[in-house]
Design an enzyme around this catalytic site. Sequence first.
Site, short mmCIF file in Angstrom:
data_model
loop_
_atom_site.label_atom_id
_atom_site.label_comp_id
_atom_site.label_asym_id
_atom_site.label_seq_id
_atom_site.Cartn_x
_atom_site.Cartn_y
_atom_site.Cartn_z
N GLU A 429 2.48 7.46 0.26
CA GLU A 429 2.96 8.70 -0.33
C GLU A 429 3.18 9.72 0.78
O GLU A 429 2.36 9.87 1.67
CB GLU A 429 1.88 9.17 -1.32
CG GLU A 429 1.84 10.63 -1.57
CD GLU A 429 0.41 11.14 -1.71
OE1 GLU A 429 -0.56 10.38 -1.53
OE2 GLU A 429 0.30 12.32 -2.00
N ASP A 502 -3.38 9.46 -0.56
CA ASP A 502 -4.44 10.37 -0.11
C ASP A 502 -5.64 10.32 -1.04
O ASP A 502 -5.51 10.01 -2.22
CB ASP A 502 -3.91 11.81 -0.10
CG ASP A 502 -2.97 12.05 1.06
OD1 ASP A 502 -3.02 11.26 2.02
OD2 ASP A 502 -2.18 13.01 0.99
N ASP A 504 -7.05 12.65 -2.48
CA ASP A 504 -7.16 13.91 -3.20
C ASP A 504 -6.55 13.75 -4.60
O ASP A 504 -6.21 12.64 -5.00
CB ASP A 504 -6.48 15.05 -2.43
CG ASP A 504 -4.98 14.81 -2.26
OD1 ASP A 504 -4.48 13.81 -2.81
OD2 ASP A 504 -4.34 15.62 -1.58
N ASP A 506 -3.71 14.79 -6.00
CA ASP A 506 -2.33 14.33 -6.06
C ASP A 506 -2.24 12.84 -5.75
O ASP A 506 -1.53 12.10 -6.40
CB ASP A 506 -1.46 15.10 -5.06
CG ASP A 506 -1.10 16.47 -5.60
OD1 ASP A 506 -1.38 16.73 -6.79
OD2 ASP A 506 -0.54 17.28 -4.83
#
Length: 640
Positions: A429, A502, A504, A506
Amino acid sequence: MTKSVNPVSYDAKDIQVLEGLEAVRRRPGMYVGGTDIKALHHLVYEVVDNSIDEALAGVCDQISVIIHPDRSVTVEDNGRGIPVDIHPQRGVPALEVVMTTLHAGGKFGGGSYKVSGGLHGVGLSAVNALSEWFEVEVMREGKIHFQRYERGRPMAPVKVIGKTPDGASGTRQTFKYDETIFSGELDYRFDTLVQRFREMAFVTRGVRIRLVDERDDHEMTFYFEGGITSFVRYLNRNREALHPVVHVEREIDGVTIDAAVQYTDAYAESVYAFANTINTIDGGTHLTGLRMALTRTINDYARRSGLLKDNDANFTGEDTREGLTAIISVKHPDPQFESQTKVKLMNPEVQTYTQQVVNDAFGTFLEENPTAAKAIVQKCLTSARARDAARKARDLVIRKSALESLTLPGKLADCSERDPSKSELFIVEGESAGGSAKQGRDRHFQAILPLRGKILNTERARLDKILANNEVKALISALGTGIGELFSLEGLRYGRVVIMTDADVDGSHIRTLLLTFFFRYMQPLIENGHLYIAQPPLYRIQYRQQVRFAYTEAERELIIKELGVSGDRVNLQRYKGLGEMNPEQLWDTTMDPANRTLLQVSIEDAAAADRTFDMLMGSQVSPRRRFIQTHAKDVRNLDV
Ligand code: 0RA
């Protein structure tokens, strides 16, 4: 086998017991399905199932599960306590019989004992046999009874160690899995347990299940006064409902049928089926019964009220499923499942019972609530009309994507290896992460496909929209397999497909979307073990010349301890995204086969992601945002 020459300690029954436990230890796969992380979680479920049974019997309303830092687990309930009176045949307390005899559960305390579970239902003795140690405390009739086992064998007779507080009763069990059996880097996953206990709490109305993770001081409690009605409301909290939840609970021939139904303005169907609190992801007779009853009652009503005209065809099952949210939960004393792994209920009588119960309740509801009934029928009409058009459009997209897959997407950085069994595709991503991955990879066998931002951030994403998305098209082309009915593993260009996002919110959102996509359109890719999730580190820890990486909070602390310095003297960097790592670091920590850990995605993982996806999509924006934010500090929650 050598004969026992010891006249005092073992009689024939004890030998049988030891042989039984030995069999479990020799072939754990036969009893808990393996020795991997999944099997490890099964140990916990097995123990909790017994407490759930007490709750189902109406004599227990609190269950606590505590994960300790040393990887032992405590399960505590306020049920009646495992009986401790002397077992007539064996001459030892019933507790010891339960703990040491395979399948002891059903044989005493009345034939109805053990309703939950049933899928594995191997009993406490199997968990005991596979535990380095297992301690039980039973509060019963004013006394606290205690016994400790090691690898299934009692260390001493059951002993009274104290008095119970006034009128209290219950069972507390703490066990540590045997590291000589469950080997490798295994640890309990909070989110996996959360998912399971949340569902158990929904389908066991009135029970409070508390899950405590002492490893990072974090806990969650599940209690749903409304049982599966709450479950349906929870699933629909981001959708517009067409009517209040219709709920029915009835017992027929010892089988309890519990169903809750609500139609919404959404397109997707969210129907979950449970048998003895187990989520039967492959459905079965209870689900078939529910669906048939809904289709039938809606057709009947639509005919009688003139909403379907004489020359209109009946609604199909599919027509009555759009926008349907429902839970069907059955409790059966003798559930039959298709097989160990495929979770599907097979008892034929359950279909008849479910159909009957839902027919009555939903038929009556439609009769008594004409406004709701009209809205539901209207929804089915729209769905029937849209279906033909949609099917044509979708087929077109699937066919087109098969054609388009002949050309590779421009942004794919391909590898030179042509043998799929030796090559890997990393789906990455973001631009900067994609850049690092391209530079850091081994271009011989590793290909990189960067995806831009939120690939599919479509509200109420319809299937054809997802497929028409450019990022998804690139993915389909790169893989070379086609999708849907046209999917074929033969065209697969990479033996390992690795999702690298990631750590996180998102990142986990995108991971969920990708998993959902693979689950819905490329299931064989998952079933054949081709799909993986990369595990990038959370921290870089530097002390003088030494650089180490930590993948969890616990590991970070461990490494700092190992370095033998105080925490504030090390240089600690928390990676917020893959893009923050330079290419060498990304290679060393996440991509190099010699060092990295990849999580292989199982079909259950993907199914769970699909459910999460269901929750992320909705017609109202703000609740969806709220869902993401409430979980923001607990990213792993989306990391199903
Ligand atoms: C057999 C019979 C009875 C209770 C139990 C087993 C029991 C087992 C477990 C396992 C964990 N917690 C438990 N709580 C109870 C019923 C005994 C009676 O009639 O009092």
